[in-house]
Design a protein around this motif. Structure first.
Motif, PDB file in Angstrom:
ATOM      1  N   ASP A  50      40.883  25.105  79.062  1.00  0.00           N
ATOM      2  CA  ASP A  50      40.283  26.411  79.693  1.00  0.00           C
ATOM      3  C   ASP A  50      41.088  27.357  78.863  1.00  0.00           C
ATOM      4  OD1 ASP A  50      38.677  27.198  82.231  1.00  0.00           O
ATOM      5  OD2 ASP A  50      40.579  28.539  81.956  1.00  0.00           O
ATOM      6  N   LYS A  51      40.287  28.607  78.527  1.00  0.00           N
ATOM      7  CA  LYS A  51      40.654  29.400  78.021  1.00  0.00           C
ATOM      8  C   LYS A  51      40.780  30.885  78.676  1.00  0.00           C
ATOM      9  CE  LYS A  51      39.372  27.096  74.336  1.00  0.00           C
ATOM     10  NZ  LYS A  51      40.576  26.351  73.322  1.00  0.00           N
ATOM     11  N   THR A  52      41.016  30.805  80.088  1.00  0.00           N
ATOM     12  CA  THR A  52      41.302  31.818  81.014  1.00  0.00           C
ATOM     13  C   THR A  52      43.008  32.382  80.803  1.00  0.00           C
ATOM     14  OG1 THR A  52      39.791  31.085  82.576  1.00  0.00           O
ATOM     15  CG2 THR A  52      41.428  32.461  83.346  1.00  0.00           C
ATOM     16  N   LYS A  53      42.840  33.453  80.569  1.00  0.00           N
ATOM     17  CA  LYS A  53      44.254  33.934  80.119  1.00  0.00           C
ATOM     18  C   LYS A  53      45.042  34.296  81.127  1.00  0.00           C
ATOM     19  CE  LYS A  53      46.438  37.512  77.072  1.00  0.00           C
ATOM     20  NZ  LYS A  53      46.302  38.511  76.342  1.00  0.00           N
ATOM     21  N   LEU A  54      46.208  33.922  81.225  1.00  0.00           N
ATOM     22  CA  LEU A  54      47.312  34.101  82.503  1.00  0.00           C
ATOM     23  C   LEU A  54      47.797  35.429  82.436  1.00  0.00           C
ATOM     24  CD1 LEU A  54      49.010  30.509  82.073  1.00  0.00           C
ATOM     25  CD2 LEU A  54      47.760  31.189  84.007  1.00  0.00           C
ATOM     26  N   PRO A  55      48.497  35.812  83.642  1.00  0.00           N
ATOM     27  CA  PRO A  55      49.087  37.083  83.709  1.00  0.00           C
ATOM     28  C   PRO A  55      50.280  36.835  82.792  1.00  0.00           C
ATOM     29  CG  PRO A  55      48.373  36.245  85.808  1.00  0.00           C
ATOM     30  CD  PRO A  55      48.080  35.132  84.880  1.00  0.00           C
ATOM     31  N   GLU A  56      50.903  38.144  82.186  1.00  0.00           N
ATOM     32  CA  GLU A  56      51.802  38.135  81.141  1.00  0.00           C
ATOM     33  C   GLU A  56      53.143  37.277  81.801  1.00  0.00           C
ATOM     34  OE1 GLU A  56      54.161  41.004  78.214  1.00  0.00           O
ATOM     35  OE2 GLU A  56      52.655  41.738  79.366  1.00  0.00           O
ATOM     36  N   GLU A  57      53.293  37.413  83.218  1.00  0.00           N
ATOM     37  CA  GLU A  57      54.612  37.158  83.928  1.00  0.00           C
ATOM     38  C   GLU A  57      54.637  35.475  83.836  1.00  0.00           C
ATOM     39  OE1 GLU A  57      51.766  38.498  87.134  1.00  0.00           O
ATOM     40  OE2 GLU A  57      52.734  39.215  85.043  1.00  0.00           O
ATOM     41  N   GLU A  58      53.387  35.050  83.776  1.00  0.00           N
ATOM     42  CA  GLU A  58      53.251  33.525  83.804  1.00  0.00           C
ATOM     43  C   GLU A  58      52.990  32.887  82.596  1.00  0.00           C
ATOM     44  OE1 GLU A  58      50.305  32.036  86.506  1.00  0.00           O
ATOM     45  OE2 GLU A  58      50.616  33.791  87.929  1.00  0.00           O
TER      46      GLU A  58
ATOM     47  N   GLY B  69      56.171  27.002  74.759  1.00  0.00           N
ATOM     48  CA  GLY B  69      55.844  25.645  74.657  1.00  0.00           C
ATOM     49  C   GLY B  69      56.988  24.794  73.844  1.00  0.00           C
ATOM     50  N   GLY B  70      56.753  23.484  73.746  1.00  0.00           N
ATOM     51  CA  GLY B  70      57.863  22.923  73.308  1.00  0.00           C
ATOM     52  C   GLY B  70      57.729  23.154  71.796  1.00  0.00           C
ATOM     53  N   ASP B  71      56.676  23.670  71.253  1.00  0.00           N
ATOM     54  CA  ASP B  71      56.881  23.954  69.683  1.00  0.00           C
ATOM     55  C   ASP B  71      57.392  25.417  69.484  1.00  0.00           C
ATOM     56  OD1 ASP B  71      54.939  25.521  70.791  1.00  0.00           O
ATOM     57  OD2 ASP B  71      53.234  24.967  69.706  1.00  0.00           O
ATOM     58  N   GLY B  72      57.744  26.103  70.504  1.00  0.00           N
ATOM     59  CA  GLY B  72      58.313  27.414  70.227  1.00  0.00           C
ATOM     60  C   GLY B  72      57.448  28.626  70.348  1.00  0.00           C
ATOM     61  N   LYS B  73      56.174  28.299  70.688  1.00  0.00           N
ATOM     62  CA  LYS B  73      55.255  29.236  70.794  1.00  0.00           C
ATOM     63  C   LYS B  73      54.687  29.470  72.102  1.00  0.00           C
ATOM     64  CE  LYS B  73      52.973  27.942  66.461  1.00  0.00           C
ATOM     65  NZ  LYS B  73      51.744  27.318  65.677  1.00  0.00           N
ATOM     66  N   MET B  74      54.469  30.854  72.372  1.00  0.00           N
ATOM     67  CA  MET B  74      54.027  31.157  73.587  1.00  0.00           C
ATOM     68  C   MET B  74      52.958  30.797  74.137  1.00  0.00           C
ATOM     69  SD  MET B  74      55.593  32.930  76.147  1.00  0.00           S
ATOM     70  CE  MET B  74      56.955  33.790  75.417  1.00  0.00           C
ATOM     71  N   LYS B  75      52.596  29.963  75.337  1.00  0.00           N
ATOM     72  CA  LYS B  75      51.259  29.659  75.837  1.00  0.00           C
ATOM     73  C   LYS B  75      50.947  30.817  76.782  1.00  0.00           C
ATOM     74  CE  LYS B  75      52.384  26.076  73.384  1.00  0.00           C
ATOM     75  NZ  LYS B  75      51.614  26.003  72.050  1.00  0.00           N
ATOM     76  N   LYS B  76      49.883  31.252  76.506  1.00  0.00           N
ATOM     77  CA  LYS B  76      49.238  32.415  77.356  1.00  0.00           C
ATOM     78  C   LYS B  76      47.775  32.262  78.230  1.00  0.00           C
ATOM     79  CE  LYS B  76      51.118  35.545  73.632  1.00  0.00           C
ATOM     80  NZ  LYS B  76      50.586  36.684  72.887  1.00  0.00           N
ATOM     81  N   THR B  77      47.330  30.906  77.868  1.00  0.00           N
ATOM     82  CA  THR B  77      46.110  30.497  78.624  1.00  0.00           C
ATOM     83  C   THR B  77      46.521  29.580  79.389  1.00  0.00           C
ATOM     84  OG1 THR B  77      45.098  29.088  76.942  1.00  0.00           O
ATOM     85  CG2 THR B  77      44.695  31.540  76.869  1.00  0.00           C
TER      86      THR B  77
END
Length: 680
Positions: free
Chosen positions: A594-602, A606-614
């Motif tokens: 799903d491509k729905t974007k999460l609120p920034e506080e959520e 990730g395990g790869d060191g990248k921020m997961k935003k959706t």
């Protein structure tokens, strides 16, 4: 010669009854398999396929009567049996001849013995089973069947693969996955596209065969080389979720899905005679004058189209193989992917060779153009699958179930009229009479149209579950509307009717179905099938599971997951499964695409060191890092502290096995038993 053929056929026809009499009739076929449970425990499964009109008897028969099904196990110190053999739900019938109630099975019977392996060495469960098979008029003598079922000892890594799998085992699995991929909805329609493309192939047979071979090689290379590069990057940099992100993008992002949709529409327009698919003149002028080079360029792009389109369905399969690279292996995933690609590509190479032989056949009656037009209608219908995936993933609501079904109904109705000669395209010959072939095809087509029409008002259409948008996107679902109205009536009664007298309450006592603890997050964009109620946020569902003291049913799913829809339509719909999901579990469906974007506080790291935003990236990373797989569907039964109550279950249409899966998970929850903890 013709007379000899007729005589031979007649002779064989006369001999058929005698040949069948000479054989020993056996209306029951047994098969054996194992299911890993974790902690060195396994289910040994005995499955009987029973011909229509016959039945075999339960283990639990009382009094004098037919022979029950019995199991005798050979003694072996390498394993121990846990409990007795269990069986599925039997049919109960009072038999006047014997004067007792008989428990028996029709069509299929499944018996399960749970065992625990006591060492690391492979063991074999050996023994003999006995059963009696009867129909309404007769019984066959009791039959004994010996079994010798191999089990590999050791700790189970997950429900799909065991640690220490041999290379040969991995190769065999890859070959089977390659064969299975050919039957997926994204891949199967590429076969007519391949045939149509190679109909415009070389003028001589040798060149046609060469192009077909190169087509095969291009497909294998396009699968294997990028996979090898991805594995190398993952292996060097240790990014466990890199591969998952790539395949997730290919299968669910709107850009590739729109491209796939347009490719299908362009091919369909070409099939209808709007134009011929050729390379742009600018590219032709820049290309070498050698016709073989131009031909190979076209073959390469055809292979590239096949590989890209197929990823929409085969991405999770490929991703499952790639997970091996995160455990320190390097060459094994590359070799198994090569075997997968060879298996997958070989049928397409054979189809590519076939059109060159078709060119030598006479084109009388314009039958070849008729075939192309039929394929055009099929391409239009199947092309909308890709647009539907993007629509569901991004919640555009352009192709809800009734709109999608409406397109298919109109498309195949027009195909039916075309077969009857009521619609003509510019390259078609006039249809003066309807042949038997056209008549049969038109009957099949209109029957398919009639089958789809009830789906506009909520019929499940299980045969098409993998191709259609989810049932819950249907606005005309009368069953759901009636259920919602019933829920409102019950809510009104609960709010306005006084307490029922104690005696009457006891008479009407039934196991209550608890309401959800609070309104589910994201319930405006996600819905569960079959009127089930649940959550779409893991933390919210876990809190409710603790509040109601119920286990958690975690469903890793996706908008573009064809097998997820098939499981929901064919397995979740079983009354036994629905009852347990409603009463015994808290359901949480986690959409990994799903491509729905999460609120920034959520946002989560990730395990790869990248921020997961959706939502999709968050739960795709959660599945990979906690469970070591990125395949969907993936079902996990969990306790309140991250413990798995049963080894997860993937795509499997065995309803009895799924019921057993839910029952054992619930029993383990009540007894405080777990197989491992995902937080450790």
């Amino acid at each position: 010669m013709k007379k000899l053929t007729i005589i031979l056929v007649a002779f064989l026809a006369l001999m058929m009854p005698f040949a069948s009499v000479a054989q020993i009739y056996d209306p029951v076929q047994w098969s054996f398999s194992t299911e890993p449970l974790g902690n060195n425990e396994y289910n040994v499964i005995f499955k009987a396929q029973i011909e229509a009109g016959w039945h075999i008897y339960s283990q639990n028969l009382k009094g004098e009567g037919p022979i029950p099904t019995t199991f005798l196990f050979a003694e072996d110190s390498k394993y121990e049996r846990i409990g007795e053999v269990t069986e599925g739900e039997a049919i109960v019938h009072y038999d006047n001849a014997f004067g007792i109630e008989l428990n028996y099975f029709e069509k299929e019977a499944i018996f399960t013995q749970k065992v625990k392996v006591l060492g690391k060495e492979p063991v074999a469960v050996k023994g003999e089973l006995e059963f009696m098979v009867c129909n309404d008029g007769m019984c066959l003598p009791p039959t004994q069947v010996e079994f010798d079922i191999n089990i590999d000892g050791g700790t189970i890594a997950n429900a799909d693969a065991q640690e220490g799998d041999s290379l040969l085992s991995m190769i065999l699995q890859a070959i089977l996955w390659g064969l299975a991929a050919l039957l997926t909805p994204c891949v199967f329609p590429m076969i007519p596209m391949t045939v149509s493309f190679f109909l415009h192939g070389s003028e001589n047979k040798a060149a046609g065969r060469f192009k077909a071979i190169m087509y095969f090689i291009f497909i294998v290379l396009l699968y294997t080389l990028p996979i090898a590069i991805i594995i190398m990057v993952t292996w060097i940099f240790g990014g466990d979720s890199v591969t998952g992100d790539i395949f997730n993008w290919l299968s669910t992002h709107w850009i590739p899905n729109i491209i796939f949709f347009l490719v299908f529409m362009v091919f369909a327009a070409s099939f209808f005679g709007a134009f011929e698919i050729v390379l742009p003149s600018s590219l032709v002028n820049k290309s070498d004058a050698n016709s073989e080079k131009k031909g190979l360029a076209g073959v390469f792009f055809m292979a590239l189209t096949l590989v890209l389109v197929s990823f929409a369905c085969t991405g999770p399969i490929v991703g499952t193989v790639l997970i091996k690279s995160t455990s320190g292996e390097f060459w094994t995933p590359i070799l198994t992917m090569f075997c997968y690609a060879v298996t997958f590509a070989l049928p397409f190479a054979l189809f590519a060779m076939f059109p060159s032989m078709l060119k030598n056949l006479p084109k009388s009656g314009g039958w070849l153009n008729t075939v192309k037009v039929i394929l055009g209608f099929v391409e239009v219908a199947l092309g909308f699958k890709f647009l539907s995936v993007a629509d569901q993933t991004y919640h555009w609501h352009l192709l809800d179930r009734e709109v999608y079904l409406g397109i298919w109904i109109v498309c195949f109705a027009m195909l039916g009229f075309y077969l009857l000669g009521k619609i003509r395209f510019k390259n078609d010959d006039p249809v003066e009479t309807i042949g038997v072939g056209r008549l049969i095809l038109s009957i099949i087509t209109f029957t398919f149209v009639v089958y789809m029409i009830p789906g506009m008002w909520g019929a499940p259409l299980k045969a098409l579950s993998g191709y259609l948008p989810p049932q819950q996107t249907l606005d005309f679902d009368l069953k759901r509307i009636n259920q919602e109205n019933a829920d409102k009536v019950i809510e009104f009664i609960q709010q306005n009717v006084k307490a029922v007298p104690a005696g009457q309450a006891q008479q009407n006592e039934a196991k209550p179905v608890a309401e959800l603890c609070e309104a589910p997050r994201f319930n405006d964009i996600f819905h569960l099938p079959h009127g089930l109620k649940g959550y779409f946020d893991y933390e919210q569902a876990l809190a409710c599971a603790k509040a109601q003291n119920k286990p958690l049913y975690v469903d890793f799913t996706g908008h573009g997951c064809v097998n997820c829809r098939e499981m929901e339509a064919n397995v979740w719909s079983d009354p036994r499964v629905l009852k347990m999901l409603r009463e015994d579990y808290i359901i949480v469906a986690l959409y990994v695409d799903d491509k729905t974007k999460l609120p920034e506080e959520e946002w989560v790291m990730g395990g790869d060191g990248k921020m997961k935003k959706t939502i999709g990236r968050k739960y795709a990373d959660f599945q990979i890092t906690r469970f070591g797989t990125n395949a969907q569907p993936y079902y996990c039964l969990m306790g309140h502290n991250g413990e798995l109550l049963h080894e997860p279950r993937a795509y499997n249409l065995d309803k009895d096995g799924f019921v057993q899966f839910l029952k054992e998970g619930l029993e383990n929850f009540k007894n405080g038993v777990s197989v491992r903890n995902i937080n450790e």
